[in-house]
Design an enzyme around this catalytic site. Structure first.
Site, PDB file in Angstrom:
ATOM      1  N   GLU A  21      46.698-106.431  -0.262  1.00 45.63           N
ATOM      2  CA  GLU A  21      47.450-105.572   0.164  1.00 45.63           C
ATOM      3  C   GLU A  21      47.610-104.202  -0.880  1.00 45.63           C
ATOM      4  O   GLU A  21      47.344-104.641  -2.145  1.00 45.63           O
ATOM      5  CB  GLU A  21      48.983-105.674   0.810  1.00 45.63           C
ATOM      6  CG  GLU A  21      49.847-106.582  -0.252  1.00 45.63           C
ATOM      7  CD  GLU A  21      49.765-106.535  -1.579  1.00 45.63           C
ATOM      8  OE1 GLU A  21      49.923-105.387  -1.924  1.00 45.63           O
ATOM      9  OE2 GLU A  21      49.276-107.190  -2.725  1.00 45.63           O
ATOM     10  N   GLU A  77      46.187-106.611  -4.085  1.00 44.66           N
ATOM     11  CA  GLU A  77      44.963-106.068  -3.576  1.00 44.66           C
ATOM     12  C   GLU A  77      43.995-107.391  -2.838  1.00 44.66           C
ATOM     13  O   GLU A  77      42.957-107.315  -2.424  1.00 44.66           O
ATOM     14  CB  GLU A  77      44.010-105.499  -4.567  1.00 44.66           C
ATOM     15  CG  GLU A  77      44.664-104.183  -5.243  1.00 44.66           C
ATOM     16  CD  GLU A  77      43.896-103.786  -6.336  1.00 44.66           C
ATOM     17  OE1 GLU A  77      42.548-104.134  -6.588  1.00 44.66           O
ATOM     18  OE2 GLU A  77      43.958-102.615  -6.853  1.00 44.66           O
TER      19      GLU A  77
END
Lengths: 360, 360
Positions: free
Chosen positions: B176, B319
């Site tokens: 994310e 991420e």
């Protein structure tokens, strides 16, 4: 001391400070909050210091597995018969052991060396026969090996890693096989760290209190017999060590001399690292600890070496398995440093103040 | 509830007990001391239970990175300006972020989805535009999103993973990007675990006591305003969650429904895992925790999920970086189970008693 040993020890210098400064500077400009890559940042800086450049990856990889038997096995310190050392070497050559699977997975060459397995092994194109003897002697009744054999074991490891460097080597791991070699390793670690045999002797899974007490007693008797002096590391290796442990000391010293990062597996490799560090205090700077073994003496060895392992998966297999498992993480840390964009290059805003929680 | 959400939740069954028993039995016959592969043994058994077979590896891999903005960023809970969410999405598309480097390294497809980044992003062939809105609303003044938007976010994640399954998917990771999404995650984790905001709110590197106290207060005010009921997980997500977190809930549920192992990254992914587990208690059985984030709320999330992370490298980047770093270890555990020789097959003697210290 053998000439090759003397010249190898002399060839080991400090890490490259300029390359480390360049790597540290680059880490701080990459598109991520400062420090957000955690331990991978320090690892990439160490790799730069070892290799003398911002490393791009480690395409040529090997794991050196040294096997030998131990006379102290006669004291009943292992649940496995001594024949397993030879059987497992054959398993390595047949491709069915854990290290075969993991070396293939990590894209690493597997180098298997017989430093002195008790049972004679048939010649095999994949086996380096570097036998020093049919196993060490029982260290509770005399030295495990002579001083000359200890030097030869180390020199053999240096020669093996030099051969791999000639084939091309960017990253090397240490591995071993030898029934009863945790007993030798506990004795070595006790000598150099000053810890008691109780503290550095493992229980393994399912070992009874009785077996463990016996193992501790065997080590205590060995240390009482030899009174090894930690200021004389090669003599300590001769008194209570093993042929394969000596060879791993040579692999570590040789890798450091060639500025190749050397990834230590578990407890036995850690004990070899301690001996290498006692011979040349700069050698541990070239070492990366892969995992924390279940063997309790490993903690003392890592603390002495000043190394923090990357993985903690409750492994206790040896063979180099934990070391090659860490290869992808080590390579990832180098690639992040080399390949990530910088803030200015990517047009990403930096923190307005301290960077507490961008992303996570 | 949306039909796709209802049918996905209903499609998630228990792990395959027969495949797990077969895997456990095989582990105990491999040429190694019982249990010597530590946590890799339990992991391989879980993978067998998820996939319904002794898995041979996971050649088709993807990491799904969902991005969105958070209205609560207006409360000054992050050191980075909100524009960084969009900038980092562009960095993902340009190939320069940490997740690009690590996805390439792990051989994983990178799937980037915009669930609602505040700044409009140009169309890009590699970007899935699945915008639910221009970021959530500030949860200190009202719900972050409507109930309908929360369901749409989850359904979007289900749809994304279904698309990846059609392309071929053996292993998937969650990732994310979203400035202030640790604040939303802390709020979610507090609701489901019953922990206080203080306990589950991170300090990050360099955050001052003052900033941290403010962040805790923002979360406390949000929870006081909404009084979210953990028995109604989709409503909790609507009150204090995020679009990208909702999508990750869908990725987790969808992967579980398709019996694809799903590797959770750090704190935000862990929070999504908790929401998924609150919706369908069987979902966490399909999850593998990759690493332990520096964010302190991650511990509470992992404890609630009953998961132990594989890595502990002080990462706090998000991420999906920690998740893809764990891919080689997950694949190694499967390969060990599938490819190692057995004692009878390799002619290796088993332990005479308990196996305390063969090798290490």
């Amino acid at each position: 001391m053998l000439q090759v040993l003397k010249s190898t020890v002399a060839a080991i210098g400090p890490l490259d400070a300029a390359a480390m400064a360049e790597a540290r500077n680059r880490q701080d400009r990459l598109t991520k909050p400062l420090g957000a890559l955690g331990r991978l940042e320090a690892l990439s800086i160490q790799l730069a210091g070892i290799t003398g450049r911002v490393p791009l990856g480690f395409p040529r990889r090997a794991v050196v597995v040294c096997a030998a038997d131990h006379g102290v096995a006669a004291q009943g310190v292992s649940a496995y018969p001594q024949a397993v050392t030879a059987q497992m070497v054959l398993n390595f050559l047949g491709g069915g052991a854990a290290i075969n699977v993991l070396a293939r997975h990590a894209g690493a060459r597997l180098v298997v060396a017989d430093l002195g397995v008790a049972t004679a092994l048939p010649a095999h194109p994949e086996l380096l026969s570097r036998r020093i003897g049919p196993g060490t002697a029982d260290f509770t009744t005399g030295p495990a090996m002579s001083r000359s054999q200890a030097e030869t074991a180390i020199a053999t490891g240096i020669e093996i890693v030099a051969g791999e460097v000639r084939r091309g080597l960017d990253l090397v791991a240490t591995g071993e096989m030898g029934i009863a070699n945790t007993t030798a390793s506990s004795a070595l670690v006790a000598v150099f760290t000053g810890e008691t045999p109780e503290t550095v002797t493992g229980r393994g899974t399912g070992v009874t209190d009785e077996v463990w007490r016996h193992k501790v007693d065997v080590i205590r008797r060995g240390l009482a017999l030899h009174a090894p002096d930690p200021q004389k590391p090669i003599d300590v290796l001769a008194s209570v060590g093993g042929f394969e442990i000596g060879a791993l000391v040579g692999v570590i010293l040789g890798a450091a001399a060639h500025r190749v990062p050397v990834v230590l597996d578990g407890f036995i490799s850690g004990a070899a690292g301690v001996v290498a560090g006692a011979i040349q205090p700069l050698a541990p700077h070239y070492c990366i600890a892969s995992h924390r073994s279940v063997e309790q003496g490993h903690r003392a060895a890592l603390a002495w070496l000043g190394l923090e392992p990357l993985l903690d998966l409750n492994l206790r297999l040896g063979e180099g398995t934990g070391a090659v498992l860490a290869f992808p993480i080590i390579e990832a840390s180098a690639k992040l440093l080399a390949e990530m964009a910088t803030f200015d290059g990517a047009g990403v805003s930096e923190a307005t103040d301290t960077p507490p929680d961008a992303a996570e």
